[in-house]
Design a protein around this motif. Structure first.
Motif, mmCIF file in Angstrom:
data_model
loop_
_atom_site.group_PDB
_atom_site.id
_atom_site.type_symbol
_atom_site.label_atom_id
_atom_site.label_comp_id
_atom_site.label_asym_id
_atom_site.label_seq_id
_atom_site.Cartn_x
_atom_site.Cartn_y
_atom_site.Cartn_z
ATOM 1 N N THR A 152 1.796 -20.086 -34.015
ATOM 2 C CA THR A 152 2.906 -19.185 -33.702
ATOM 3 C C THR A 152 3.551 -19.598 -32.375
ATOM 4 O O THR A 152 2.843 -19.944 -31.423
ATOM 5 C CB THR A 152 2.420 -17.726 -33.615
ATOM 6 N N ALA A 153 4.883 -19.571 -32.338
ATOM 7 C CA ALA A 153 5.602 -19.955 -31.118
ATOM 8 C C ALA A 153 6.896 -19.155 -31.012
ATOM 9 O O ALA A 153 7.480 -18.752 -32.019
ATOM 10 C CB ALA A 153 5.909 -21.448 -31.124
ATOM 11 N N ASN A 154 7.322 -18.930 -29.766
ATOM 12 C CA ASN A 154 8.621 -18.324 -29.509
ATOM 13 C C ASN A 154 9.691 -19.412 -29.537
ATOM 14 O O ASN A 154 9.518 -20.484 -28.947
ATOM 15 C CB ASN A 154 8.635 -17.617 -28.157
ATOM 16 N N VAL A 155 10.801 -19.117 -30.216
ATOM 17 C CA VAL A 155 11.899 -20.066 -30.346
ATOM 18 C C VAL A 155 13.180 -19.405 -29.865
ATOM 19 O O VAL A 155 13.486 -18.273 -30.253
ATOM 20 C CB VAL A 155 12.071 -20.514 -31.811
ATOM 21 N N THR A 156 13.912 -20.105 -28.994
ATOM 22 C CA THR A 156 15.212 -19.626 -28.534
ATOM 23 C C THR A 156 16.282 -20.598 -29.008
ATOM 24 O O THR A 156 16.218 -21.797 -28.715
ATOM 25 C CB THR A 156 15.260 -19.521 -27.001
ATOM 26 N N LEU A 157 17.235 -20.085 -29.789
ATOM 27 C CA LEU A 157 18.308 -20.908 -30.331
ATOM 28 C C LEU A 157 19.595 -20.681 -29.553
ATOM 29 O O LEU A 157 19.756 -19.651 -28.895
ATOM 30 C CB LEU A 157 18.538 -20.548 -31.806
ATOM 31 N N TYR A 158 20.493 -21.630 -29.615
ATOM 32 C CA TYR A 158 21.797 -21.476 -28.955
ATOM 33 C C TYR A 158 22.908 -21.416 -29.992
ATOM 34 O O TYR A 158 22.834 -22.034 -31.054
ATOM 35 C CB TYR A 158 22.055 -22.615 -27.964
ATOM 36 N N GLY A 159 23.931 -20.627 -29.690
ATOM 37 C CA GLY A 159 25.079 -20.526 -30.577
ATOM 38 C C GLY A 159 25.933 -21.777 -30.518
ATOM 39 O O GLY A 159 25.903 -22.535 -29.538
ATOM 40 N N LEU A 160 26.727 -21.990 -31.550
ATOM 41 C CA LEU A 160 27.521 -23.212 -31.662
ATOM 42 C C LEU A 160 29.008 -22.932 -31.471
ATOM 43 O O LEU A 160 29.536 -21.955 -32.020
ATOM 44 C CB LEU A 160 27.310 -23.836 -33.041
ATOM 45 N N PRO A 161 29.697 -23.780 -30.706
ATOM 46 C CA PRO A 161 31.163 -23.698 -30.668
ATOM 47 C C PRO A 161 31.723 -23.913 -32.071
ATOM 48 O O PRO A 161 31.160 -24.677 -32.862
ATOM 49 C CB PRO A 161 31.568 -24.838 -29.724
ATOM 50 N N ARG A 162 32.851 -23.271 -32.378
ATOM 51 C CA ARG A 162 33.361 -23.349 -33.737
ATOM 52 C C ARG A 162 34.871 -23.500 -33.766
ATOM 53 O O ARG A 162 35.561 -23.216 -32.775
ATOM 54 C CB ARG A 162 32.968 -22.101 -34.519
ATOM 55 N N LEU A 163 35.365 -23.936 -34.898
ATOM 56 C CA LEU A 163 36.787 -23.921 -35.224
ATOM 57 C C LEU A 163 36.953 -23.104 -36.498
ATOM 58 O O LEU A 163 36.308 -23.398 -37.522
ATOM 59 C CB LEU A 163 37.324 -25.340 -35.433
ATOM 60 N N ASP A 164 37.770 -22.073 -36.436
ATOM 61 C CA ASP A 164 38.021 -21.224 -37.602
ATOM 62 C C ASP A 164 39.166 -21.781 -38.429
ATOM 63 O O ASP A 164 40.175 -22.252 -37.886
ATOM 64 C CB ASP A 164 38.373 -19.800 -37.157
ATOM 65 N N LEU A 165 39.021 -21.738 -39.757
ATOM 66 C CA LEU A 165 40.107 -22.138 -40.646
ATOM 67 C C LEU A 165 41.064 -20.968 -40.842
ATOM 68 O O LEU A 165 40.633 -19.856 -41.163
ATOM 69 C CB LEU A 165 39.563 -22.592 -41.998
ATOM 70 N N LEU A 166 42.353 -21.219 -40.632
ATOM 71 C CA LEU A 166 43.379 -20.201 -40.795
ATOM 72 C C LEU A 166 44.129 -20.431 -42.099
ATOM 73 O O LEU A 166 44.505 -21.572 -42.419
ATOM 74 C CB LEU A 166 44.368 -20.238 -39.627
ATOM 75 N N ASN A 167 44.332 -19.356 -42.871
ATOM 76 C CA ASN A 167 45.139 -19.374 -44.101
ATOM 77 C C ASN A 167 44.512 -20.204 -45.220
ATOM 78 O O ASN A 167 45.215 -20.664 -46.117
ATOM 79 C CB ASN A 167 46.557 -19.898 -43.811
ATOM 80 N N SER A 168 43.178 -20.381 -45.190
ATOM 81 C CA SER A 168 42.526 -21.123 -46.263
ATOM 82 C C SER A 168 42.173 -20.231 -47.444
ATOM 83 O O SER A 168 41.710 -20.727 -48.474
ATOM 84 C CB SER A 168 41.244 -21.791 -45.747
ATOM 85 N N GLY A 169 42.364 -18.927 -47.289
ATOM 86 C CA GLY A 169 42.074 -18.001 -48.373
ATOM 87 C C GLY A 169 40.775 -17.256 -48.221
ATOM 88 O O GLY A 169 40.602 -16.176 -48.778
ATOM 89 N N ILE A 170 39.809 -17.812 -47.452
ATOM 90 C CA ILE A 170 38.554 -17.126 -47.155
ATOM 91 C C ILE A 170 38.204 -17.361 -45.690
ATOM 92 O O ILE A 170 38.697 -18.307 -45.055
ATOM 93 C CB ILE A 170 37.397 -17.620 -48.051
ATOM 94 N N GLU A 171 37.346 -16.507 -45.147
ATOM 95 C CA GLU A 171 36.929 -16.655 -43.755
ATOM 96 C C GLU A 171 35.849 -17.731 -43.671
ATOM 97 O O GLU A 171 34.783 -17.610 -44.267
ATOM 98 C CB GLU A 171 36.380 -15.319 -43.244
#
Length: 347
Positions: A152-171
């Motif tokens: 058993t171990a503690n794990v700390t993850l980091y969030g990722l920078p993102r690019l959102d698609l606009l007008n593709s029909g879904i999020e």
């Protein structure tokens, strides 16, 4: 005539080989030695160390007989009992499992939150294919599993920078595993809907044509309708959009061995491709873009490569077809990455 041979192997007595009409048999020792996890790395993951290599060190299984072994490094939420298992890596060796910080972070983000501490259980599971028949009841397929004790171990993850698609029909979005301006993801596009990319952290919108990206540029036209791989570099202001349609093919499927294949859907939250369909008795394989010459050609191992199974598919033109032994409605999932694995469940 029978000839008994007693062998002492790593402190274990009792391997009995007998010359019989149906060939040699192996009798399993009472106390085979399971694999172990010897050491684990620091699992406080940070984006600025994304290219660093983490090593999990283990010891191999000693079942007391000659067998081909495949090892799987697996994790789950602490206390889950590996009911919702995450396969991190697979290898022919148990002594060293290596993975980059960014790859492990991206894999675990499918199940665990970013920028928080999560408690995870880790184990090494060994799957053996015996090189001779065994005297064990119920072992018709001559395969056995031995599993290490849980660490058993503690794990700390980091969030990722993102690019959102606009007008593709879904999020949907693509992400930068290293936070270095290089983004990648699978996106589902409609050929009639061109899209732009939004950097929500900096409120910048991108577009482009012909692989060249620019701020406030024209909407990017899709190649076709369906799933694509989208790669973007904000460092050199380029993008690459490729068809990526994973499908199921085979004489068990509605179209047999002819295209079009039965297309699978991608779930960004789980990182799995899946499909539910009716199958008949026969065989199947996985490939990409209805083409055997593409980057995906997944099946089982052969006599020389028995370690390749559903939980460790072989990406090769030499891989064997996957049998469907009973007609019915099935749900099939596929995981692709550093390893390939699938589940085939009759509904």
């Amino acid at each position: 005539m029978k000839k008994l041979i007693y062998i002492t192997f790593v402190g274990l007595l009792g391997l009995l080989f007998a010359c019989e009409k149906d060939g040699d048999q192996i009798f399993l020792p009472d106390n085979p030695t399971a694999p172990t996890i010897v050491s684990m790395p620091d699992l406080t993951l940070e984006r600025n160390n994304g290219t660093n290599i983490l090593e999990f060190v283990g010891t191999p299984v000693d079942p007391g007989f000659v067998a081909s072994a495949r090892y799987f490094l697996e994790a789950c939420a602490t206390g889950d009992g590996f009911n919702n298992v995450i396969q991190i890596l697979s290898s022919d060796e148990a002594t060293s499992f290596t993975i980059s910080v960014s790859d492990l972070n991206g894999l675990l983000l499918k199940k665990f939150p970013a920028d928080e501490v999560s408690s995870l259980d880790f184990r090494i599971r060994s799957r053996l294919v015996v090189d001779a028949g065994t005297g064990a009841p119920g072992a018709a397929d001559d395969t056995f599993e031995y599993i290490s004790e849980t660490q058993t171990a503690n794990v700390t993850l980091y969030g990722l920078p993102r690019l959102d698609l606009l007008n593709s029909g879904i999020e949907q979005k693509i992400e930068s595993a290293l936070g270095n301006g290089e983004y990648f993801g699978y996106v589902k596009l409609d050929a009639t809907k061109s899209f732009n990319l939004l950097d929500p952290d900096n409120s910048v919108t991108y577009g482009g044509t012909g692989g060249t990206l620019e701020e406030n540029g024209a909407a990017i036209p899709p190649i076709s309708t369906g799933w694509h791989q989208l790669s973007v570099s904000l460092n050199d202001m380029t993008y690459e959009l490729l068809d990526f349609r994973i499908g199921l093919i085979g004489d068990a499927t509605p179209n047999g061995w002819d295209a079009p294949d039965q297309k699978m859907e991608y779930n960004p939250q789980t990182g799995l491709w899946s499909i539910t369909l009716d199958l008949v008795v026969g065989t199947v394989k996985f490939r990409v873009n209805d083409d055997w010459s593409g980057s995906i050609n997944l099946g089982l191992g052969d006599a020389d490569n028995p370690q390749y199974t559903l939980d460790n598919l072989w990406n090769s033109g030499s891989s064997q077809n996957i049998p469907i032994d009973e007609a019915g409605n099935y749900t099939i999932t596929l995981s692709i990455g550093s390893t390939y694995s699938a589940t085939i469940t009759k509904n």
